[in-house]
Design a protein around this motif. Structure first.
Motif, PDB file in Angstrom:
ATOM      1  N   LYS A  94      55.619  94.095  61.842  1.00 25.28           N
ATOM      2  CA  LYS A  94      54.603  92.918  62.560  1.00 25.28           C
ATOM      3  C   LYS A  94      55.456  91.848  61.321  1.00 25.28           C
ATOM      4  N   GLU A  95      55.162  92.494  60.032  1.00 28.84           N
ATOM      5  CA  GLU A  95      55.432  91.544  58.654  1.00 28.84           C
ATOM      6  C   GLU A  95      56.679  90.400  59.232  1.00 28.84           C
ATOM      7  N   HIS A  96      57.890  91.877  59.698  1.00 27.78           N
ATOM      8  CA  HIS A  96      59.029  90.966  60.291  1.00 27.78           C
ATOM      9  C   HIS A  96      59.118  90.046  60.724  1.00 27.78           C
ATOM     10  N   MET A  97      58.088  89.993  62.094  1.00 27.21           N
ATOM     11  CA  MET A  97      58.552  89.415  63.295  1.00 27.21           C
ATOM     12  C   MET A  97      57.932  88.303  62.553  1.00 27.21           C
ATOM     13  N   GLU A  98      56.601  88.085  61.632  1.00 28.65           N
ATOM     14  CA  GLU A  98      56.642  87.300  61.281  1.00 28.65           C
ATOM     15  C   GLU A  98      57.462  86.010  60.516  1.00 28.65           C
ATOM     16  N   LYS A  99      57.803  86.691  59.805  1.00 29.20           N
ATOM     17  CA  LYS A  99      58.701  86.593  59.086  1.00 29.20           C
ATOM     18  C   LYS A  99      59.487  85.484  59.848  1.00 29.20           C
ATOM     19  N   GLN A 101      60.531  84.933  63.050  1.00 24.43           N
ATOM     20  CA  GLN A 101      59.278  83.844  63.664  1.00 24.43           C
ATOM     21  C   GLN A 101      59.529  82.665  62.903  1.00 24.43           C
ATOM     22  N   GLU A 102      58.646  82.489  61.939  1.00 23.21           N
ATOM     23  CA  GLU A 102      59.032  81.349  60.842  1.00 23.21           C
ATOM     24  C   GLU A 102      60.125  80.587  60.515  1.00 23.21           C
ATOM     25  N   ASN A 105      61.345  78.993  63.622  1.00 23.40           N
ATOM     26  CA  ASN A 105      60.138  78.024  63.645  1.00 23.40           C
ATOM     27  C   ASN A 105      61.086  76.306  62.538  1.00 23.40           C
ATOM     28  N   GLU A 106      61.914  77.358  61.226  1.00 20.63           N
ATOM     29  CA  GLU A 106      62.028  75.982  60.559  1.00 20.63           C
ATOM     30  C   GLU A 106      63.279  75.613  61.020  1.00 20.63           C
ATOM     31  N   LEU A 107      64.022  76.822  61.564  1.00 26.72           N
ATOM     32  CA  LEU A 107      65.765  76.537  62.176  1.00 26.72           C
ATOM     33  C   LEU A 107      65.182  75.333  62.853  1.00 26.72           C
ATOM     34  N   ARG A 108      64.518  76.424  64.422  1.00 28.62           N
ATOM     35  CA  ARG A 108      64.237  74.432  65.231  1.00 28.62           C
ATOM     36  C   ARG A 108      64.360  73.205  65.111  1.00 28.62           C
ATOM     37  N   LEU A 109      63.136  73.156  63.825  1.00 30.36           N
ATOM     38  CA  LEU A 109      62.857  71.770  63.177  1.00 30.36           C
ATOM     39  C   LEU A 109      63.706  71.630  62.340  1.00 30.36           C
TER      40      LEU A 109
END
Length: 135
Positions: A94-99, A101-102, A105-109
């Motif tokens: 879960k921690e890796h998936m959240e990391k 995912q962040e 999101n940063e790459l998309r931004l």
């Protein structure tokens, strides 16, 4: 009368047969004596022997109980460790998936900002190349 008959039978037998019969009789006597001695020994030692045997059975029972308890304890411990391992692995996942995912999101931004900047630069280039601004 019977002893006379036995005596007559012995006289008629060959010497070899007489020796074999004597050996057979003496073997039977030895065997009977041995059996009597063994049964007397068993009777005398039977209580002590039974006590020793019962002690061995008690040891077997205690050892079997100990092995059973150890197996149950190991099963319980293994189950707890297995559950703990599973929970920890799920948390790590879960921690890796959240990391990640962040990071996505940063790459998309960043990509959105880059696209915006690229569009502005293209507009500026278009304006600079536009003949309207020529005097």
């Amino acid at each position: 009368m019977e002893s006379g008959r036995n005596e007559a039978m012995r006289k008629r037998m060959k010497p070899d047969m007489q020796e074999k019969e004597d050996d057979h009789v003496s073997n039977e006597t030895v065997m009977e004596t041995t059996e009597k001695e063994q049964s007397e020994t068993n009777i005398v030692g039977s209580e002590e022997m039974e006590l020793n045997i019962s002690h061995i059975f008690e040891k077997i029972e205690r050892f079997t109980q100990l092995v059973s308890e150890l197996l149950e304890s190991w099963k319980t411990m293994f189950k707890e460790l297995s559950d703990e391992f599973e929970e920890r692995l799920i948390v790590i996942h879960k921690e890796h998936m959240e990391k990640w995912q962040e990071e996505i999101n940063e790459l998309r931004l960043v990509d959105g900002s880059n696209e915006e900047a690229s569009a502005m630069l293209n507009n500026a280039r278009s304006l600079l190349q536009n003949p309207l601004f020529e005097s």
